[in-house]
Write a protein that holds these residues in place. Structure first.
Motif, PDB file in Angstrom:
ATOM      1  N   ASP A 234       0.890  -1.040  -0.186  1.00  0.00           N
ATOM      2  CA  ASP A 234      -0.245  -0.346   0.505  1.00  0.00           C
ATOM      3  C   ASP A 234       0.951   1.140   0.010  1.00  0.00           C
ATOM      4  O   ASP A 234       0.345   2.226  -0.523  1.00  0.00           O
ATOM      5  CB  ASP A 234      -1.116  -0.018   1.633  1.00  0.00           C
ATOM      6  N   ILE A 235       2.327   1.336   0.770  1.00  0.00           N
ATOM      7  CA  ILE A 235       2.992   2.739   0.244  1.00  0.00           C
ATOM      8  C   ILE A 235       3.562   2.916  -0.293  1.00  0.00           C
ATOM      9  O   ILE A 235       3.142   3.654  -1.243  1.00  0.00           O
ATOM     10  CB  ILE A 235       4.042   1.588   1.630  1.00  0.00           C
TER      11      ILE A 235
ATOM     12  N   SER B 138       9.866   2.817   4.555  1.00  0.00           N
ATOM     13  CA  SER B 138      10.152   0.349   3.757  1.00  0.00           C
ATOM     14  C   SER B 138      11.033   0.917   2.903  1.00  0.00           C
ATOM     15  O   SER B 138      10.723   1.710   1.880  1.00  0.00           O
ATOM     16  CB  SER B 138       8.191   0.088   3.120  1.00  0.00           C
ATOM     17  N   VAL B 139      11.387  -0.322   3.024  1.00  0.00           N
ATOM     18  CA  VAL B 139      11.885   0.096   2.113  1.00  0.00           C
ATOM     19  C   VAL B 139      12.091  -0.008   0.741  1.00  0.00           C
ATOM     20  O   VAL B 139      12.886   1.019  -0.664  1.00  0.00           O
ATOM     21  CB  VAL B 139      13.833  -1.304   2.512  1.00  0.00           C
TER      22      VAL B 139
ATOM     23  N   ASP C 214      16.090  -8.260   9.601  1.00  0.00           N
ATOM     24  CA  ASP C 214      17.373  -9.590   9.007  1.00  0.00           C
ATOM     25  C   ASP C 214      18.396 -10.041   9.845  1.00  0.00           C
ATOM     26  O   ASP C 214      19.444 -10.910   9.204  1.00  0.00           O
ATOM     27  CB  ASP C 214      18.189  -8.892   7.007  1.00  0.00           C
TER      28      ASP C 214
ATOM     29  N   VAL D   4       9.809  -5.474  12.606  1.00  0.00           N
ATOM     30  CA  VAL D   4       9.693  -4.797  11.435  1.00  0.00           C
ATOM     31  C   VAL D   4       8.441  -5.303  10.636  1.00  0.00           C
ATOM     32  O   VAL D   4       7.678  -5.142   9.771  1.00  0.00           O
ATOM     33  CB  VAL D   4      10.922  -4.398  11.006  1.00  0.00           C
TER      34      VAL D   4
END
Ligand code: UD1
Length: 418
Positions: free
Chosen positions: A125-126, A163-164, A305, A327
């Motif tokens: 959505d972003i 968001s990446v 990660d 996250v």
């Protein structure tokens, strides 16, 4: 399918060279869609995710040549197709990164919705809200998202979360939009900085990457460049954790120390001795390890990660540690398998509470996602007896020849077919 057999309890010692960051290569390959000139991308590891991205891009009309030296020569002059189909996108969520560049270059993109994923819902959505702000029309239906807009325009965009992927898609779309775009609350990850560097070398006008406010002044067209990908901080962190968990001494070479700070500071807090020498970092264990409390956060916070690998480390660290995952939802896939190896971990909402045990014992376990699999490898390295890890194709998504690199450090690990 391949599996790993690991006979543990050996202290790892030696040096390991880190390759280019998977999470930088993927957006940079997608960004090469923005230009019709040839680009060379260097320092590319051999990874399944990169092969998958190559398939998506070839499907769209990009020519990709592997020059055999860890470099790809890419050419999007023949870009013809704007559709990324489900059979390609479903194997790798990062395929959504073609959306921004396709929209900017062709005025349209149709990308299969990535769907559910092992580590949570992961919506887009972003990305879509940002593209809408740039003037794109969005249509969702039959499992696809279609974005269209012949003339994108600059906009002030505030992301609801850094968001990446959304930051990357928006930088790429804005690079060819008319006027100025500002992305507020942007992600600050080093891989985004690398993408911006690549785009700038193509002629894009980008400022502020690495901060939470990125400005992009759109240009008419982009040119060609040769770019060397930034080192993989997650691969590096995983080998440092391997040194620490086995009580050894491991040096990772070819890293950017600054990018590893969130990880190396936590290792130091746990009692690991960290030595930095230019682009090398060494982890060794001078004494008893100490428990940690970790909260995953966007960069420069502790990376999600690396969460699973640290959990493996905490299983054999005396005392009670905790890891809160903020996250992703559902990113504790490794817990049940670690517990089968003798770990004592319980989950309360999004927090894992780890009660350090004296020993893990080898067992048959199953890899379930990329970083969870890395945690099982680390656990196998310290466990007594033999660990058998099946479904290691997850590891091959993000670690180049992990078994060879670990063997060079003294591990007893082999890849077998089953
Ligand atoms: C990237 C990395 C991944 C890393 C993650 C967080 C790549 C190829 N992958 O993934 O390894 O774990 O950053 O550092 O670079 N979200 C939404 N809506 C959106 C976008 C994201 O709700 O439109 C949520 C996600 O569901 C997730 C969180 O935001 O819970 C973080 O996602 P994001 O930063 O976008 O991660 P990726 O780019 O997918």
């Amino acid at each position: 399918m391949d599996a790993f057999i690991i006979r543990g309890s050996r202290a790892l010692k030696g040096k390991v060279k880190v390759r280019g960051a998977k999470n930088a290569v993927l957006p940079i390959m997608a960004a090469a869609l923005l230009t019709d000139e040839r680009c060379t991308i260097e320092n590319i590891p051999t990874l399944r995710d990169i092969v998958t991205m190559g398939k998506v891009l070839k499907h769209l009309g990009m020519a990709i040549e592997d020059n055999g030296n860890g470099a790809l020569v890419v050419d999007s002059s023949g870009l013809a197709n704007h559709i990324a189909p489900y059979e390609l996108v479903r194997t790798m969520r990062a395929s959504v990164l073609v959306m921004g560049p396709l929209l900017a270059r062709l005025g349209k993109a149709k990308v299969a919705l990535p769907g559910g994923c092992a580590i949570g819902l992961r919506p887009i959505d972003i990305h879509l809200k940002g593209l809408e702000a740039l003037g794109a029309k969005i249509k969702i239906g039959r499992g696809y998202v279609e974005v269209s807009g012949k003339k994108l325009h600059g906009a002030e965009i505030r992301l609801s979360y850094p968001s990446v992927g959304a930051t990357e898609n928006l930088i790429m779309a804005a690079a060819l939009a008319g006027g100025k775009t500002v992305i507020d609350n942007a992600a600050r990850e080093p891989e985004i900085q690398d993408l911006a560097k690549f785009l700038r070398s193509l002629g894009a006008k980008i400022e502020g990457e690495g901060t939470s406010r990125i400005s992009i002044e759109g240009v008419q067209r982009l040119g060609s460049a040769t770019h060397c990908v930034t080192p993989d901080r997650i691969e590096a962190g995983t080998y440092l954790a391997a040194g620490a968990i086995t009580g050894g001494r491991v040096t990772v070479e070819g890293v950017v120390e600054e990018h590893l700070k969130p990880v190396s500071l936590k290792l130091a807090e746990a009692g690991v001795n960290i030595e930095v020498d230019g682009s090398s970092i060494t982890a060794s264990i001078p004494g008893r390890m100490r428990p940690l409390n970790i909260r995953t956060m966007p960069y420069p916070g502790f990376p999600t990660d690396m969460q699973a690998q640290f959990m493996a480390l905490m299983t054999v660290t005396p005392g009670i540690s905790s890891i809160t995952e903020t996250v992703f939802e559902n990113r504790f896939m490794q817990v049940a398998e670690l517990n089968r190896m003798g770990a004592d971990i319980r989950i309360e909402h999004n927090t894992a509470i780890i009660n350090g045990v004296n020993n893990l014992s080898g067992a048959e376990v199953m890899a379930s996602d990329l970083r969870a699999s890395a945690a099982l490898v680390l656990a196998g390295l310290v466990a007594r007896g033999e660990t058998h890890i099946s479904r290691i194709y997850h590891i091959d998504r993000g670690y180049e020849q992990i078994e060879c690199k670990l063997r060079d450090l003294g591990a007893d690990i082999e890849r077998v077919k089953e």
